[in-house]
Scaffold this motif. Sequence first.
Motif: not given
Length: 236
Positions: A192, A194, A197, A205
């Motif tokens: 989770h 952000t 990545y 996601k």
Amino acid sequence: MHFKNKLIALTITALSISSLPIFAHASNGTQVGLLDLTSSEVQEELAKEEKETKFNKEQRSKAKKRKEINNLDDLKKNAPEKYKEIQNEQAKLTALASSGKMGTVGDILITYDNETSGWNHGHAAIVRKNNDYIVEAWPKEGVRVYKNNWGNRFDSAYKFYVKGADDTDFNNAQKYAYSQLGKPYQLNVQKHFTDAYYCSQLVWKSWYEQGFDVDADGGFLVTPADIDDSKLTVEY
């Protein structure tokens, strides 16, 4: 190379390629948002994911269908605009084959060919509204828009839609991925997180934000094989 040594190499590579600023340290000594690759649970999952990826790749190479090809009835009902786009795409398969372009808005693209920074789990991306382009997380460049030449770029190339999604979901999934442009590439991030990545995490996601969890096993990591194995992804 033994798994333990591979894990150490993965950790060093993941940290060295990141352009992230230094994170604040959590109370347990790990960096905020990063997986603790020294934990037995994460090591076990890394080993499991490696086996799953190898199995999927071998099955694909033998041309065995691991998922039933869907007749698109689900899309026709839930996402009529996307259904029309796919029908148009299917009618142009010969022309598209020369360009390597695959999929339509919000589709997930997967390959098992790619080895990224010692990460032997393939690669994944999401198709833009204009399917001339994809959004992907790529080493050193981070989240970027790239030409959709997936079929030519990789020897093994697969496209999936998400079962039960409607036209808004497909559009919003690719919009979410696009909104992350410029964020750095990092392998050992929590799902989770952000601020950075890796490829399949970005895809996961983007769809998770639309209410669809396309990680088949719900582990610490999400790989292209997890997305391939999900009951919510349909190859066509």
